[in-house]
Design a protein around this motif. Structure first.
Motif, PDB file in Angstrom:
ATOM      1  N   UNK A 168      51.675  40.009  37.849  1.00  0.00           N
ATOM      2  CA  UNK A 168      51.538  41.420  37.491  1.00  0.00           C
ATOM      3  C   UNK A 168      50.458  42.087  38.342  1.00  0.00           C
ATOM      4  N   UNK A 169      49.302  41.457  38.428  1.00  0.00           N
ATOM      5  CA  UNK A 169      48.171  42.050  39.149  1.00  0.00           C
ATOM      6  C   UNK A 169      48.510  42.275  40.615  1.00  0.00           C
ATOM      7  N   UNK A 170      49.145  41.310  41.226  1.00  0.00           N
ATOM      8  CA  UNK A 170      49.464  41.435  42.652  1.00  0.00           C
ATOM      9  C   UNK A 170      50.541  42.490  42.903  1.00  0.00           C
ATOM     10  N   UNK A 171      51.518  42.532  42.008  1.00  0.00           N
ATOM     11  CA  UNK A 171      52.573  43.543  42.173  1.00  0.00           C
ATOM     12  C   UNK A 171      51.968  44.942  42.128  1.00  0.00           C
ATOM     13  N   UNK A 172      51.126  45.191  41.149  1.00  0.00           N
ATOM     14  CA  UNK A 172      50.558  46.524  40.980  1.00  0.00           C
ATOM     15  C   UNK A 172      49.553  46.861  42.084  1.00  0.00           C
ATOM     16  N   UNK A 173      48.725  45.906  42.450  1.00  0.00           N
ATOM     17  CA  UNK A 173      47.722  46.191  43.481  1.00  0.00           C
ATOM     18  C   UNK A 173      48.373  46.461  44.829  1.00  0.00           C
ATOM     19  N   UNK A 174      49.535  45.867  45.072  1.00  0.00           N
ATOM     20  CA  UNK A 174      50.244  46.116  46.328  1.00  0.00           C
ATOM     21  C   UNK A 174      50.711  47.567  46.445  1.00  0.00           C
ATOM     22  N   UNK A 175      50.822  48.257  45.313  1.00  0.00           N
ATOM     23  CA  UNK A 175      51.274  49.647  45.324  1.00  0.00           C
ATOM     24  C   UNK A 175      50.121  50.632  45.474  1.00  0.00           C
ATOM     25  N   UNK A 176      48.892  50.131  45.486  1.00  0.00           N
ATOM     26  CA  UNK A 176      47.733  51.011  45.576  1.00  0.00           C
ATOM     27  C   UNK A 176      47.775  51.971  46.769  1.00  0.00           C
ATOM     28  N   UNK A 177      48.191  51.519  47.967  1.00  0.00           N
ATOM     29  CA  UNK A 177      48.227  52.462  49.093  1.00  0.00           C
ATOM     30  C   UNK A 177      49.131  53.674  48.846  1.00  0.00           C
ATOM     31  N   UNK A 178      50.245  53.458  48.168  1.00  0.00           N
ATOM     32  CA  UNK A 178      51.138  54.576  47.843  1.00  0.00           C
ATOM     33  C   UNK A 178      50.503  55.480  46.797  1.00  0.00           C
ATOM     34  N   UNK A 179      49.904  54.868  45.782  1.00  0.00           N
ATOM     35  CA  UNK A 179      49.256  55.653  44.727  1.00  0.00           C
ATOM     36  C   UNK A 179      48.080  56.441  45.300  1.00  0.00           C
ATOM     37  N   UNK A 180      47.269  55.802  46.141  1.00  0.00           N
ATOM     38  CA  UNK A 180      46.102  56.468  46.714  1.00  0.00           C
ATOM     39  C   UNK A 180      46.506  57.644  47.602  1.00  0.00           C
ATOM     40  N   UNK A 181      47.680  57.529  48.227  1.00  0.00           N
ATOM     41  CA  UNK A 181      48.167  58.602  49.102  1.00  0.00           C
ATOM     42  C   UNK A 181      48.898  59.689  48.335  1.00  0.00           C
ATOM     43  N   UNK A 182      49.031  59.525  47.008  1.00  0.00           N
ATOM     44  CA  UNK A 182      49.759  60.497  46.197  1.00  0.00           C
ATOM     45  C   UNK A 182      51.252  60.448  46.427  1.00  0.00           C
ATOM     46  N   UNK A 183      51.752  59.297  46.890  1.00  0.00           N
ATOM     47  CA  UNK A 183      53.176  59.190  47.236  1.00  0.00           C
ATOM     48  C   UNK A 183      53.974  58.288  46.301  1.00  0.00           C
ATOM     49  N   UNK A 184      53.328  57.764  45.266  1.00  0.00           N
ATOM     50  CA  UNK A 184      54.040  56.923  44.308  1.00  0.00           C
ATOM     51  C   UNK A 184      54.574  57.792  43.184  1.00  0.00           C
ATOM     52  N   UNK A 185      55.896  57.833  43.061  1.00  0.00           N
ATOM     53  CA  UNK A 185      56.508  58.601  41.978  1.00  0.00           C
ATOM     54  C   UNK A 185      56.437  57.817  40.684  1.00  0.00           C
TER      55      UNK A 185
END
Length: 301
Positions: free
Chosen positions: A116-133
């Motif tokens: 779980x932790x690795x899956x979510x942390x891998x998405x951080x770049x998208x979230x930080x860029x405001x690009x994760x829907x």
């Protein structure tokens, strides 16, 4: 004003690459994503269902797309209760097993937490860029309406915060009789976006095409109506092309839904050849969006 983002559930599918949809100049992964992002303002990442993403890959996605581009990311299979091949897990998290497919119960508790932790942390770049829907949680056909399954949905949403989840069901019990109102009420109570689907009917995994707003964000996925829905051949399963008449019937329904929420994501998952891209482009035209643009609709009166 509500916004409608229209796109597809893939930009790397082999049949798409072979279809001629990409120009010959889009001959690298970077150029193909850039070309896609000029045509549509959103894409759904399907590959993350089959294997957890790498953080560097997500960082490249963020870097290679326009500022307002959106990625919806499909949750890794094990996190939704689906089986997975052991080789899909990071090497250090793979259980020692002879099984071809594993389920969450086959993992040690700490391994499951690390996954779980690795899956979510891998998405951080998208979230930080405001690009994760949203993170799309498509639950399996055996995930029926029950108190324990509702509790798991809440657990998923809590784990993912502040990232948002969207919920797609694949068992008709969630919509049988009075259960439809119960299901939608549950999602509204917890501010969880409901994923409406257009899909073949009459199968174990079939759910009706219910359009409903349960949050300020709505998601609609078009799976097509292939006669080979239960086939293991992806081309047979998703080899469907929506007619102009079908899309025309859906357009006012999508406008009505979008008028009730801030943002609506419309994703075509009939990914065989260029079917999804061509259908998405036509839907965008019907809803008044130019190439790569977000469609806008007036708020409900």
């Amino acid at each position: 004003m509500g916004e409608i983002r229209i796109g597809t559930a893939s930009w790397t599918d082999k049949t798409l690459l072979a279809s001629g949809w990409y120009p010959s100049t889009a001959n690298t992964a970077e150029k193909r994503l850039a070309h896609y992002a000029r045509q549509f303002p959103i894409v759904e990442v399907d590959a993350t269902y089959y294997a957890p993403p790498a953080e560097q890959t997500a960082r490249l996605w963020a870097q290679r797309t326009p500022a307002e581009f959106t990625f919806n990311v499909k949750a890794f299979s094990l996190l939704t209760g689906h089986p997975s091949k052991p080789t899909a897990l990071p090497v250090d998290l793979r259980p020692e097993t002879e099984k071809k497919n594993i389920y969450p119960k086959d993992l040690a508790p700490q391994v499951y937490e690390d996954l779980w932790s690795r899956f979510l942390s891998a998405l951080d770049p998208l979230a930080d860029a405001g690009k994760l829907g949203v993170i799309l949680f498509q639950f399996p056909p055996w995930f029926t309406i029950s108190r324990s399954n509702k509790q798991y949905i809440l657990e998923v949403a809590e784990r993912c915060k502040p990232m948002r989840v969207a919920v797609e069901f694949r068992h008709a019990s969630w919509f049988a009789g009075d259960n439809a109102a119960e299901t939608l009420g549950f999602l509204r109570e917890h501010d969880l976006p409901f994923v409406a689907v257009d899909m073949p009917q009459g199968y174990r995994s079939s759910v009706p095409p219910v359009l409903a707003a349960t949050s300020d964000l709505a998601v609609v996925r078009f799976h097509g109506h292939s006669d080979g829905w239960e086939s293991h051949d992806i081309q047979e399963k998703f080899g469907y092309f929506y007619s102009d008449a079908e899309l025309g019937d859906w357009a006012p329904r999508l406008r009505s839904l979008a008028a009730a929420v801030d943002q609506t994501h419309v994703l075509f998952n009939n990914c065989a050849g260029a079917n999804a891209q061509l259908n998405a482009a036509e839907m965008a035209r019907l809803l008044g969006a130019g190439r790569g643009e977000v469609a806008a609709v007036g708020g409900a009166e």
